[in-house]
Design a protein around this motif. Sequence first.
Motif, PDB file in Angstrom:
ATOM      1  N   PRO A 148       0.921  -1.213   0.056  1.00  0.00           N
ATOM      2  CA  PRO A 148       0.349  -0.188  -0.098  1.00  0.00           C
ATOM      3  C   PRO A 148       0.834   1.209   0.215  1.00  0.00           C
ATOM      4  O   PRO A 148       1.802   0.928  -0.059  1.00  0.00           O
ATOM      5  CB  PRO A 148      -0.884  -0.189   1.417  1.00  0.00           C
ATOM      6  N   VAL A 149       0.452   1.953  -0.038  1.00  0.00           N
ATOM      7  CA  VAL A 149       0.710   3.849  -0.030  1.00  0.00           C
ATOM      8  C   VAL A 149      -0.143   4.376   0.302  1.00  0.00           C
ATOM      9  O   VAL A 149      -1.210   4.835  -0.126  1.00  0.00           O
ATOM     10  CB  VAL A 149       1.208   3.985  -1.777  1.00  0.00           C
ATOM     11  N   ARG A 150      -0.291   5.036   1.496  1.00  0.00           N
ATOM     12  CA  ARG A 150      -0.814   5.827   2.308  1.00  0.00           C
ATOM     13  C   ARG A 150       0.001   7.036   2.602  1.00  0.00           C
ATOM     14  O   ARG A 150      -0.228   7.574   3.796  1.00  0.00           O
ATOM     15  CB  ARG A 150      -0.842   4.549   3.595  1.00  0.00           C
ATOM     16  N   GLU A 151       0.068   7.783   1.388  1.00  0.00           N
ATOM     17  CA  GLU A 151       0.661   9.318   1.546  1.00  0.00           C
ATOM     18  C   GLU A 151      -0.420  10.147   1.638  1.00  0.00           C
ATOM     19  O   GLU A 151      -1.070  10.252   0.226  1.00  0.00           O
ATOM     20  CB  GLU A 151       2.162  10.000   0.568  1.00  0.00           C
ATOM     21  N   PRO A 152      -0.318  11.205   1.696  1.00  0.00           N
ATOM     22  CA  PRO A 152      -1.798  12.199   2.013  1.00  0.00           C
ATOM     23  C   PRO A 152      -1.532  13.202   0.559  1.00  0.00           C
ATOM     24  O   PRO A 152      -3.217  13.598   0.438  1.00  0.00           O
ATOM     25  CB  PRO A 152      -2.320  12.609   2.969  1.00  0.00           C
ATOM     26  N   ASP A 153      -0.612  12.808   0.590  1.00  0.00           N
ATOM     27  CA  ASP A 153       0.125  14.412  -1.250  1.00  0.00           C
ATOM     28  C   ASP A 153       0.088  13.300  -1.789  1.00  0.00           C
ATOM     29  O   ASP A 153       0.495  14.207  -2.769  1.00  0.00           O
ATOM     30  CB  ASP A 153       0.869  15.064  -0.385  1.00  0.00           C
ATOM     31  N   LEU A 154      -0.516  12.205  -2.012  1.00  0.00           N
ATOM     32  CA  LEU A 154      -0.159  11.403  -3.131  1.00  0.00           C
ATOM     33  C   LEU A 154      -1.474  11.001  -3.894  1.00  0.00           C
ATOM     34  O   LEU A 154      -1.842  10.708  -2.642  1.00  0.00           O
ATOM     35  CB  LEU A 154       0.941  10.537  -3.178  1.00  0.00           C
ATOM     36  N   THR A 155      -1.177  10.278  -5.134  1.00  0.00           N
ATOM     37  CA  THR A 155      -2.176   9.932  -5.295  1.00  0.00           C
ATOM     38  C   THR A 155      -1.858   8.310  -5.951  1.00  0.00           C
ATOM     39  O   THR A 155      -1.076   8.173  -6.863  1.00  0.00           O
ATOM     40  CB  THR A 155      -3.307  10.694  -6.894  1.00  0.00           C
ATOM     41  N   VAL A 156      -3.427   7.359  -6.188  1.00  0.00           N
ATOM     42  CA  VAL A 156      -2.824   6.332  -6.243  1.00  0.00           C
ATOM     43  C   VAL A 156      -3.751   5.844  -7.122  1.00  0.00           C
ATOM     44  O   VAL A 156      -4.821   5.959  -7.524  1.00  0.00           O
ATOM     45  CB  VAL A 156      -3.200   5.111  -5.045  1.00  0.00           C
ATOM     46  N   GLY A 157      -3.056   5.747  -8.784  1.00  0.00           N
ATOM     47  CA  GLY A 157      -3.799   5.508  -9.887  1.00  0.00           C
ATOM     48  C   GLY A 157      -4.150   3.577 -10.358  1.00  0.00           C
ATOM     49  O   GLY A 157      -3.782   3.313  -9.190  1.00  0.00           O
ATOM     50  N   PRO A 158      -4.383   3.695 -10.741  1.00  0.00           N
ATOM     51  CA  PRO A 158      -4.303   1.170 -11.523  1.00  0.00           C
ATOM     52  C   PRO A 158      -2.827   0.609 -11.394  1.00  0.00           C
ATOM     53  O   PRO A 158      -2.177   0.660 -10.988  1.00  0.00           O
ATOM     54  CB  PRO A 158      -4.390   1.704 -13.261  1.00  0.00           C
ATOM     55  N   VAL A 159      -3.544  -0.447 -10.757  1.00  0.00           N
ATOM     56  CA  VAL A 159      -2.375  -1.410 -10.338  1.00  0.00           C
ATOM     57  C   VAL A 159      -2.400  -1.973 -11.910  1.00  0.00           C
ATOM     58  O   VAL A 159      -2.860  -2.624 -12.461  1.00  0.00           O
ATOM     59  CB  VAL A 159      -3.335  -2.612  -9.781  1.00  0.00           C
ATOM     60  N   VAL A 160      -1.176  -2.266 -12.335  1.00  0.00           N
ATOM     61  CA  VAL A 160       0.058  -2.273 -13.079  1.00  0.00           C
ATOM     62  C   VAL A 160       0.253  -3.134 -13.061  1.00  0.00           C
ATOM     63  O   VAL A 160       0.307  -3.967 -14.353  1.00  0.00           O
ATOM     64  CB  VAL A 160      -0.003  -0.927 -14.067  1.00  0.00           C
ATOM     65  N   MET A 161       0.300  -3.438 -12.326  1.00  0.00           N
ATOM     66  CA  MET A 161       1.007  -5.559 -11.989  1.00  0.00           C
ATOM     67  C   MET A 161       0.841  -6.015 -10.857  1.00  0.00           C
ATOM     68  O   MET A 161       0.340  -5.376  -9.719  1.00  0.00           O
ATOM     69  CB  MET A 161       2.615  -5.266 -12.490  1.00  0.00           C
ATOM     70  N   ALA A 162       0.754  -7.220 -10.793  1.00  0.00           N
ATOM     71  CA  ALA A 162       0.305  -8.247  -9.881  1.00  0.00           C
ATOM     72  C   ALA A 162       0.988  -9.481  -9.697  1.00  0.00           C
ATOM     73  O   ALA A 162       1.230  -9.821 -10.770  1.00  0.00           O
ATOM     74  CB  ALA A 162      -1.187  -8.322  -9.181  1.00  0.00           C
ATOM     75  N   GLY A 163       1.401  -9.905  -8.588  1.00  0.00           N
ATOM     76  CA  GLY A 163       1.552 -11.205  -8.748  1.00  0.00           C
ATOM     77  C   GLY A 163       2.146 -12.244  -7.421  1.00  0.00           C
ATOM     78  O   GLY A 163       2.408 -10.935  -6.062  1.00  0.00           O
ATOM     79  N   ALA A 269       0.886   0.152  -8.665  1.00  0.00           N
ATOM     80  CA  ALA A 269       0.161   0.507  -8.871  1.00  0.00           C
ATOM     81  C   ALA A 269       0.851   2.086  -9.707  1.00  0.00           C
ATOM     82  O   ALA A 269       2.517   2.166  -8.748  1.00  0.00           O
ATOM     83  CB  ALA A 269      -1.042   1.683  -7.859  1.00  0.00           C
ATOM     84  N   LEU A 270       0.624   2.547 -10.185  1.00  0.00           N
ATOM     85  CA  LEU A 270       1.307   4.024 -10.889  1.00  0.00           C
ATOM     86  C   LEU A 270       0.938   4.558  -9.927  1.00  0.00           C
ATOM     87  O   LEU A 270      -0.433   4.797  -9.263  1.00  0.00           O
ATOM     88  CB  LEU A 270       0.707   4.135 -12.135  1.00  0.00           C
ATOM     89  N   ILE A 271       1.716   5.848  -9.374  1.00  0.00           N
ATOM     90  CA  ILE A 271       0.729   6.980  -7.992  1.00  0.00           C
ATOM     91  C   ILE A 271       1.965   8.455  -8.647  1.00  0.00           C
ATOM     92  O   ILE A 271       2.958   8.226  -9.753  1.00  0.00           O
ATOM     93  CB  ILE A 271       1.715   6.954  -6.722  1.00  0.00           C
TER      94      ILE A 271
END
Length: 329
Positions: A148-163, A269-271
């Motif tokens: 996870p990314v829990r940074e209030p100033d950052l936007t979390v975009g689509p999950v692009v890789m998983a495994g 994800a892209l952030i």
Amino acid sequence: MELRDIEIFLALAEELHFGRTAERLHITQARVSQAIAKQERRIGAALFERTSRRVALTPLGERLRDDLKAGYERIREGLESARETARGVRGSLRLGIFGSNAHDLAPATRRFRERYPACGLSFHEVRFTDPFGPLRAGDIDLQTCWLPVREPDLTVGPVVMAGPLSLMVSDSHPLAGRERVCLEDLADCALPAIPEPAPSYWVGALEPFHTPSGRPIPRGPLVTTFQEVEGFVLSDDLAAVVHADGPRYYQRPGIEYLPIEDAPVGRWALIWRTTAETELVRAYVQSAEDVLDELPRDALTPSRPAGGAPRRAGANPRASSGATRVASS
């Protein structure tokens, strides 16, 4: 045939389910039925076989799907390109990546370059010791990052890789040769110590500090690069939990990757900085999402949903057609 009716037909040809098609296109199921019935009346033959248990394409429907799909994609891409041109997408995008991420993002990158040939794109490595520093400093515009990314100033975009996650050990390690391990086994290993400013919650998502039963997991030497991790693993000073790109891209003599059977799925994800979202950032994110939308619904890791629409850190991602990577994992 109207473009929307073509879109409905192609979506139903893929989903083979009226309800899922309606949900995917954000329309009513009645609208789907009406569009298909109108097309069948115009053509003069059935495009789908419908029973109480299943929906299937007729041979004529299969031929129409094949004939329409390529043309529809070209029309959609042309319209998207025209929209972006009208909105003034220009300049150069600086994309931050960890390690081998560029390989997994290649399909999205190719789509972006095809749509915006006049825009520049450069790659910049991000270190896991400072995962958000270059983004906040304005040295890059957009980056990959494990969740996870829990940074209030950052936007979390689509999950692009998983495994799946694996344990990287030397072939002389006590766990070497096993078909799989579990999280409890990590208490008998020393994992890398990753220094600040990497947040502990983010490090712990990959390298947990305790087993599920509460046993502490020891920390070994301080590391700052993946190459240092490899060196310590080969000397039996460390084992390391790694993402799916480890066994995919870093097969080395003397190193084994053991699947961790009860570990959570590793997601990337892209952030980007929320206040620095630009047309270029949105253009690359949209290119990645479009590639993901073209993949099979179950392409992401088995039986686990994935994130999709851009979201603030801490929000729940939407379900997406996703992929183990923008290609596969």
